[in-house]
Design a protein around this motif. Structure first.
Motif, short mmCIF file in Angstrom:
data_model
loop_
_atom_site.label_atom_id
_atom_site.label_comp_id
_atom_site.label_asym_id
_atom_site.label_seq_id
_atom_site.Cartn_x
_atom_site.Cartn_y
_atom_site.Cartn_z
N ILE A 160 0.84 -1.21 0.00
CA ILE A 160 0.00 0.00 0.00
C ILE A 160 0.87 1.25 0.00
O ILE A 160 0.56 2.23 -0.69
N GLY A 161 1.98 1.22 0.75
CA GLY A 161 2.90 2.36 0.75
C GLY A 161 3.49 2.61 -0.64
O GLY A 161 3.63 3.76 -1.06
N ILE A 162 3.82 1.54 -1.37
CA ILE A 162 4.36 1.68 -2.72
C ILE A 162 3.30 2.23 -3.66
O ILE A 162 3.56 3.13 -4.47
N ILE A 163 2.08 1.71 -3.55
CA ILE A 163 0.99 2.21 -4.40
C ILE A 163 0.71 3.67 -4.12
O ILE A 163 0.53 4.47 -5.04
N THR A 164 0.72 4.06 -2.84
CA THR A 164 0.52 5.47 -2.48
C THR A 164 1.63 6.34 -3.05
O THR A 164 1.38 7.43 -3.57
N LEU A 165 2.87 5.86 -2.95
CA LEU A 165 4.01 6.59 -3.51
C LEU A 165 3.84 6.82 -5.01
O LEU A 165 4.02 7.93 -5.51
N LEU A 166 3.46 5.76 -5.73
CA LEU A 166 3.25 5.88 -7.18
C LEU A 166 2.06 6.79 -7.49
O LEU A 166 2.10 7.57 -8.44
N ASP A 167 1.02 6.66 -6.71
CA ASP A 167 -0.20 7.44 -6.93
C ASP A 167 0.03 8.94 -6.73
O ASP A 167 -0.61 9.76 -7.38
N ARG A 168 0.95 9.30 -5.84
CA ARG A 168 1.24 10.72 -5.59
C ARG A 168 2.06 11.35 -6.70
O ARG A 168 2.11 12.58 -6.81
N ASP A 169 2.72 10.54 -7.51
CA ASP A 169 3.57 11.08 -8.57
C ASP A 169 2.71 11.46 -9.77
O ASP A 169 2.07 10.60 -10.37
N PRO A 170 2.68 12.73 -10.15
CA PRO A 170 1.81 13.16 -11.25
C PRO A 170 2.24 12.62 -12.62
O PRO A 170 1.47 12.68 -13.57
N ARG A 171 3.45 12.06 -12.71
CA ARG A 171 3.91 11.51 -13.99
C ARG A 171 3.39 10.10 -14.23
O ARG A 171 3.49 9.58 -15.32
N VAL A 172 2.83 9.46 -13.19
CA VAL A 172 2.30 8.10 -13.29
C VAL A 172 0.81 8.18 -13.60
O VAL A 172 0.05 8.74 -12.82
N ARG A 173 0.42 7.65 -14.74
CA ARG A 173 -0.98 7.66 -15.15
C ARG A 173 -1.74 6.50 -14.52
O ARG A 173 -2.83 6.67 -13.99
N ARG A 174 -1.16 5.30 -14.60
CA ARG A 174 -1.86 4.11 -14.13
C ARG A 174 -0.86 3.08 -13.63
O ARG A 174 0.16 2.83 -14.27
N ILE A 175 -1.15 2.50 -12.47
CA ILE A 175 -0.32 1.44 -11.91
C ILE A 175 -0.83 0.11 -12.46
O ILE A 175 -2.01 -0.20 -12.36
N VAL A 176 0.06 -0.66 -13.05
CA VAL A 176 -0.30 -1.94 -13.65
C VAL A 176 -0.06 -3.08 -12.67
O VAL A 176 -0.92 -3.93 -12.48
N ASP A 177 1.10 -3.10 -11.99
CA ASP A 177 1.43 -4.20 -11.10
C ASP A 177 2.46 -3.75 -10.08
O ASP A 177 3.35 -2.96 -10.39
N VAL A 178 2.34 -4.28 -8.86
CA VAL A 178 3.33 -4.09 -7.82
C VAL A 178 3.70 -5.48 -7.33
O VAL A 178 2.85 -6.21 -6.81
N ASN A 179 4.95 -5.85 -7.50
CA ASN A 179 5.40 -7.20 -7.16
C ASN A 179 6.44 -7.11 -6.05
O ASN A 179 7.48 -6.49 -6.22
N LEU A 180 6.14 -7.75 -4.92
CA LEU A 180 7.09 -7.86 -3.82
C LEU A 180 7.52 -9.32 -3.75
O LEU A 180 6.69 -10.19 -3.53
N ASP A 181 8.78 -9.58 -3.95
CA ASP A 181 9.27 -10.96 -3.95
C ASP A 181 10.30 -11.12 -2.86
O ASP A 181 11.34 -10.46 -2.86
N ASP A 182 10.02 -12.01 -1.90
CA ASP A 182 10.99 -12.30 -0.85
C ASP A 182 11.49 -13.73 -0.93
O ASP A 182 12.14 -14.22 -0.02
N GLY A 183 11.16 -14.42 -2.03
CA GLY A 183 11.62 -15.78 -2.21
C GLY A 183 10.73 -16.82 -1.56
O GLY A 183 10.95 -18.01 -1.71
N ARG A 184 9.72 -16.39 -0.79
CA ARG A 184 8.85 -17.33 -0.10
C ARG A 184 7.64 -17.71 -0.92
O ARG A 184 7.16 -18.82 -0.85
N LEU A 185 7.10 -16.74 -1.66
CA LEU A 185 5.87 -16.97 -2.40
C LEU A 185 6.17 -17.13 -3.88
O LEU A 185 7.26 -16.85 -4.34
N GLY A 186 5.19 -17.55 -4.63
CA GLY A 186 5.33 -17.64 -6.08
C GLY A 186 5.54 -19.07 -6.52
O GLY A 186 5.50 -20.01 -5.74
#
Length: 171
Positions: A99-125
């Motif tokens: 959510i913090g990453i999405i908020t960061l991207l959302d605040r940037d006026p140069r970003v029109r649309r967020i497509v994907d946010v991937n957090l990989d710690d090696g445990r999931l996937g």
């Protein structure tokens, strides 16, 4: 370079901006960045980034800056770092970071649309491919206790970027 490509690059520079080029002082650890110099016609000059490179660099710097710590812009930075210090369930912490990453991207006026946010710690996937290389890389990532952050988004200039924003401490 044809005229349409020059116009596209000029539009990217105009709408996505430009800035000084920074590179990590310790490759592999995004703890600090330093300015980069280029050779100019009259000696050394500060290197610049523009367009999509500027957006990617700005987001990487914002991700490793605690929100509110910049005295010149209290809204700049990443609020998810506080989530990493809280004694909460690891799954909830990952979602707070997302959510913090999405908020960061959302605040940037140069970003029109967020497509994907991937957090990989090696445990999931998905599991390994069976050749051992993928399994070894995932085990190393798990052992390092870091989250690899990869985002995909569209800019206001209709460019679709996939940016590796760096690594965060994991839980």
């Amino acid at each position: 370079m044809d005229r349409t490509e020059r116009e596209r690059q000029a539009a990217q520079r105009r709408y996505l901006g430009w800035g000084l080029a920074f590179e990590p002082t310790m490759p592999g650890l995004d703890l600090a960045r330093d300015v980069v110099f280029d050779d100019g016609p009259n000696g050394r000059v500060l290197a610049l980034v523009a367009g999509t490179e500027n957006v990617a660099q700005s987001l990487a710097v914002a991700l490793t800056t605690l929100r509110g710590s910049n005295v010149f812009d209290a809204t700049f930075g990443f609020d998810g770092l506080n989530a990493l210090a809280e004694p909460v369930e690891p799954t909830l912490i990952r979602e707070q970071v997302r959510i913090g990453i999405i908020t960061l991207l959302d605040r940037d006026p140069r970003v029109r649309r967020i497509v994907d946010v991937n957090l990989d710690d090696g445990r999931l996937g998905a599991g390994g491919t069976g050749d051992g290389q993928d399994d070894t890389a995932r085990a190393a990532l798990r052992a390092s206790r870091t989250l690899q952050v990869q985002v995909q988004f569209e800019t206001i200039t209709d460019d679709r970027l996939s940016v590796h924003l760096g690594e965060l401490p994991s839980v």
